[in-house]
Scaffold this active site. Structure first.
Site, PDB file in Angstrom:
ATOM      1  N   HIS A 186       0.816  -1.214   0.000  1.00  0.00           N
ATOM      2  CA  HIS A 186       0.000   0.000   0.000  1.00  0.00           C
ATOM      3  C   HIS A 186       0.846   1.258   0.000  1.00  0.00           C
ATOM      4  CE1 HIS A 186      -3.629  -2.330   1.730  1.00  0.00           C
ATOM      5  NE2 HIS A 186      -3.546  -2.432   0.421  1.00  0.00           N
ATOM      6  N   ARG A 293      -5.847  -8.714 -13.657  1.00  0.00           N
ATOM      7  CA  ARG A 293      -5.467  -9.855 -12.806  1.00  0.00           C
ATOM      8  C   ARG A 293      -6.595 -10.105 -11.800  1.00  0.00           C
ATOM      9  NH1 ARG A 293       0.017  -7.311 -13.218  1.00  0.00           N
ATOM     10  NH2 ARG A 293       1.497  -8.969 -13.719  1.00  0.00           N
ATOM     11  N   ARG A 329      -8.096 -11.905 -17.231  1.00  0.00           N
ATOM     12  CA  ARG A 329      -7.441 -13.202 -17.035  1.00  0.00           C
ATOM     13  C   ARG A 329      -8.189 -13.981 -15.958  1.00  0.00           C
ATOM     14  NH1 ARG A 329      -1.371 -13.234 -14.981  1.00  0.00           N
ATOM     15  NH2 ARG A 329      -2.258 -12.655 -12.979  1.00  0.00           N
ATOM     16  N   GLU A 428       3.287 -18.225 -21.163  1.00  0.00           N
ATOM     17  CA  GLU A 428       4.235 -17.924 -20.090  1.00  0.00           C
ATOM     18  C   GLU A 428       4.995 -19.164 -19.615  1.00  0.00           C
ATOM     19  OE1 GLU A 428       2.083 -16.039 -16.879  1.00  0.00           O
ATOM     20  OE2 GLU A 428       0.400 -17.401 -17.053  1.00  0.00           O
ATOM     21  N   ASP A 452       6.572 -14.681 -15.961  1.00  0.00           N
ATOM     22  CA  ASP A 452       6.664 -16.135 -15.769  1.00  0.00           C
ATOM     23  C   ASP A 452       7.474 -16.801 -16.875  1.00  0.00           C
ATOM     24  OD1 ASP A 452       5.478 -16.883 -13.344  1.00  0.00           O
ATOM     25  OD2 ASP A 452       3.504 -16.407 -14.141  1.00  0.00           O
ATOM     26  N   ARG A 462      11.194 -16.445  -9.633  1.00  0.00           N
ATOM     27  CA  ARG A 462      11.205 -15.004  -9.870  1.00  0.00           C
ATOM     28  C   ARG A 462      11.315 -14.179  -8.585  1.00  0.00           C
ATOM     29  NH1 ARG A 462       5.097 -14.263 -12.375  1.00  0.00           N
ATOM     30  NH2 ARG A 462       4.868 -12.214 -11.419  1.00  0.00           N
ATOM     31  N   CYS A 499       1.988  -8.754 -21.729  1.00  0.00           N
ATOM     32  CA  CYS A 499       1.504  -8.064 -20.532  1.00  0.00           C
ATOM     33  C   CYS A 499       2.457  -8.215 -19.359  1.00  0.00           C
ATOM     34  CB  CYS A 499       0.106  -8.551 -20.166  1.00  0.00           C
ATOM     35  SG  CYS A 499       0.028 -10.323 -19.885  1.00  0.00           S
TER      36      CYS A 499
HETATM   37  C1  PEP Z   1       3.483 -12.674 -16.306  1.00  0.00           C
HETATM   38  O1  PEP Z   1       3.731 -13.787 -15.842  1.00  0.00           O
HETATM   39  O2  PEP Z   1       4.230 -12.063 -17.086  1.00  0.00           O
HETATM   40  C2  PEP Z   1       2.229 -11.993 -15.948  1.00  0.00           C
HETATM   41  C3  PEP Z   1       1.848 -10.887 -16.571  1.00  0.00           C
HETATM   42  O3  PEP Z   1       1.476 -12.504 -14.971  1.00  0.00           O
HETATM   43  P1  PEP Z   1       1.814 -12.435 -13.404  1.00  0.00           P
HETATM   44  O4  PEP Z   1       2.928 -11.436 -13.224  1.00  0.00           O
HETATM   45  O5  PEP Z   1       0.530 -12.034 -12.762  1.00  0.00           O
HETATM   46  O6  PEP Z   1       2.218 -13.831 -13.098  1.00  0.00           O
HETATM   47 MG    MG Z   2       2.185 -14.993 -14.904  1.00  0.00          MG
END
Ligand code: PEP
Ligand code: MG
Length: 567
Positions: A186, A293, A329, A428, A452, A462, A499
């Site tokens: 936040h 999301r 999504r 991904e 991903d 990640r 994205c």
């Molecule tokens: C991604 O994996 O690039 C993605 C946009 O989704 P998230 O970051 O929500 O896993």
């Molecule tokens: Mg993802």
């Protein structure tokens, strides 16, 4: 110099004001008149609600509706019957109200902290904030007044809670420095909304700083310098000037189409986590939503959101975008995204486990209401369905079959929806990338999730700092993967977007232009900068850079070369 996380871009130099959010001290007492104590607690809650709603109103005016909702969320949390019963139960057993509140909050904080997921952990911060303010009311302790800090203040705090931030007068705050919080905490969201540079997660920073100490913050790189020398102050002032000038210069791109230097039009969309963010995307001149999301909707609730609740949320985003594309999504649970009430078992390898479309296809009780809600929302705008973490053709076929069944169900109930609703695949995983040509025959569109895709291609978690040096979209393997995916979509004649964070990376723009990406979906604040970068590249120039980058053997070479080629 201290390294933290850049939570909100920009540069600031100023004098520290330490904001303490310490718990007020109280003497635990044994209560005999439990009724009177419960009524003391109820009065305190009433005061809490009143004060919080007043702060929320103030925030609506300063940083907008969505941020104020964080505070309204606090009112909901304290009014939650489960929490109220816990506290009253303790008072009935003879605890004073302070102790009952303190221990109950402790329990919730422990519960929400047992996760790696940033959003669930955020709820622990929220409960911590509620506890301090409720105890202050019960013990009659005065509140911090951020609204009175002088101009040129750097706010330093363990964590900047929404209630503390509500009073910020943005002109007086040159920067924010905290010990905890990440990009989606936040404090970061609010700092960005207020456009105040912020550096978060600097270990022990509160004990390193004294009130009045001079501090320079770099919210772009996540760096804080305590007691900077004259040269550093000068350097930061110069960077600040340049940053603000560049930001101002981007305004010429507002209201323009997104086109490459040789006139190729592409789509430039925004990523959102809740329907209210759609307004921010349009404010920042986004042309649509490339990624909604939906898991935030599920995480922000203590139980499964109903079809009706989901429908309202998706419809709200569709209506806000007024006919422009809204790619939603479906639930991407699991991995780093935990939703406690779904009862998922702990797994050895959560990123490789029971998550996203794998979970949804087995839990039709969760998936069907979401797909129905999406279909119903498609009657109110250009809603598209996007499926995360696909690894096989069967998965997309199964989702599409379910969508077809639900269409029939809606027909029989006379409920309207877009009969031609598109169902796309997020690419991904390496598997999806390898079979991009096969998936392109089944999917209406692709969107590359590079966050991903990089993780799985590189076999690197990640979120793991120890192996973060391997996590890079510039790695030849990731570049080749992107090229193949975009090529397969182009070949099949379907739209291909991106994205993940890489879509907003100006170093990668020439490659994406060269590969033939049709749609870039980035955070609202990156929209104009991305449009500006795209406008600088023609296909021929981009091809040259892409060819050379793809001929390189190592990530380091590519990174260096892309930096040198940046326009
Ligand atoms: C991604 O994996 O690039 C993605 C946009 O989704 P998230 O970051 O929500 O896993
Ligand atoms: Mg993802």
């Amino acid at each position: 110099m201290y390294k933290g996380i850049g939570g909100s871009a920009g540069y600031g130099v100023g004098k520290a004001v330490i904001i303490s959010n310490e718990l007020p001290v109280y003497e635990p007492r044994q209560i005999t008149d439990t009724e009177a104590e419960i009524s003391r607690f109820t009065d305190a809650v009433e005061q809490f609600v009143e004060k919080t709603m007043a702060m929320a109103d103030k925030m609506k005016a300063s940083v907008g509706e969505h941020n104020a909702e964080i505070l309204e969320g606090h009112v909901m949390m304290i009014s939650d019957p489960f929490m109220q019963d816990e506290i009253k139960g303790k008072i009935n057993q003879g605890d004073c109200a302070e102790k009952a509140v303190d221990e109950t909050c402790d329990m919730f904080i422990a519960m929400f902290s047992q996760t790696e997921d940033e959003l669930t952990m955020q709820r622990a911060t929220d409960i911590g904030d509620i506890r301090v303010r409720l105890l202050k009311i019960l013990t009659g302790t005065a509140d911090v007044n951020i609204s009175e800090v002088p101009a040129g203040t750097i706010l330093v705090a363990k964590d900047l809670t929404p209630s503390m931030t509500a009073g910020i007068v943005k002109e007086n705050v040159a920067g924010i420095l905290t010990e905890v919080g990440g990009k989606t905490s936040h404090s970061a969201i609010l700092a960005r909304a207020l456009e105040i540079p912020a550096v978060l997660s600097v270990e022990n920073v509160v004990s390193l700083v004294q009130d009045g100490m001079e501090i320079a913050v770099d919210g772009c790189e996540g760096i804080a310098v305590l007691n900077p020398d004259a040269a550093t102050v000068q350097e930061y002032e110069a960077k600040k000037k340049q940053y603000l000038e560049e930001k101002e210069a981007l305004k010429v791109f507002a209201g323009k189409e997104t086109v490459t230097a040789d006139g190729q039009k592409v789509a430039l969309y925004g990523n959102i986590g809740n329907p209210e963010d759609a307004a921010k995307v349009t404010e920042c001149d986004g042309e649509g939503i490339g990624l909604f999301r939906t898991e935030f909707l599920f995480m922000g609730s203590s139980q499964l959101p109903t079809e009706e609740e989901q429908f309202e949320a998706y419809k709200k985003a569709a209506v806000a975008m007024d006919g422009r594309e809204v790619i939603i999504r479906t639930l991407d649970v699991g991995g780093d995204k935990e939703i406690p009430y779904l009862g998922l078992e702990k797994e050895e390898n959560p990123f490789l486990g029971y998550r996203a479309v794998r979970f949804c296809l087995q839990r039709e009780d969760v998936y069907r209401p979401q797909l129905r809600a999406l279909l119903r929302a498609s009657a109110f705008g250009d809603v598209k369905i996007m499926v995360p973490l696909v690894t096989s053709v069967e998965e997309i076929r199964s989702v599409k079959a379910m969508v077809e069944e639900l269409k029939k169900e809606l027909d029989s109930e006379n409920i309207s929806y877009n009969k031609d609703i598109q169902v796309g695949v997020m690419i991904e995983t390496p598997a999806a990338s390898e079979i991009a040509d096969l998936l392109a025959k089944e999917a209406d569109f692709f969107s590359i999730g590079t966050n991903d895709l990089t993780q799985y291609t590189m076999a690197v978690d990640r979120g793991n700092a120890k192996v973060a040096y391997l996590y890079s979209a510039y790695h030849p393997a990731v570049l080749r993967s992107m090229k193949r995916i975009i090529g397969a979509a182009n070949e099949a004649g379907i739209m291909v977007g991106m994205c993940g964070e890489a879509a907003a990376d100006p170093l990668l723009t020439p490659l994406l232009v060269s590969f033939g990406l049709n749609e870039y979906s980035v955070s609202a604040t990156s929209i104009l900068a991305t449009r500006a970068t795209i406008s600088k590249w023609s296909k021929a120039e981009a091809d040259q850079v892409a060819d050379k980058a793809l001929s390189m053997a190592t990530e380091a070479e590519v990174a260096q070369y892309l930096k040198e080629s940046r326009k």
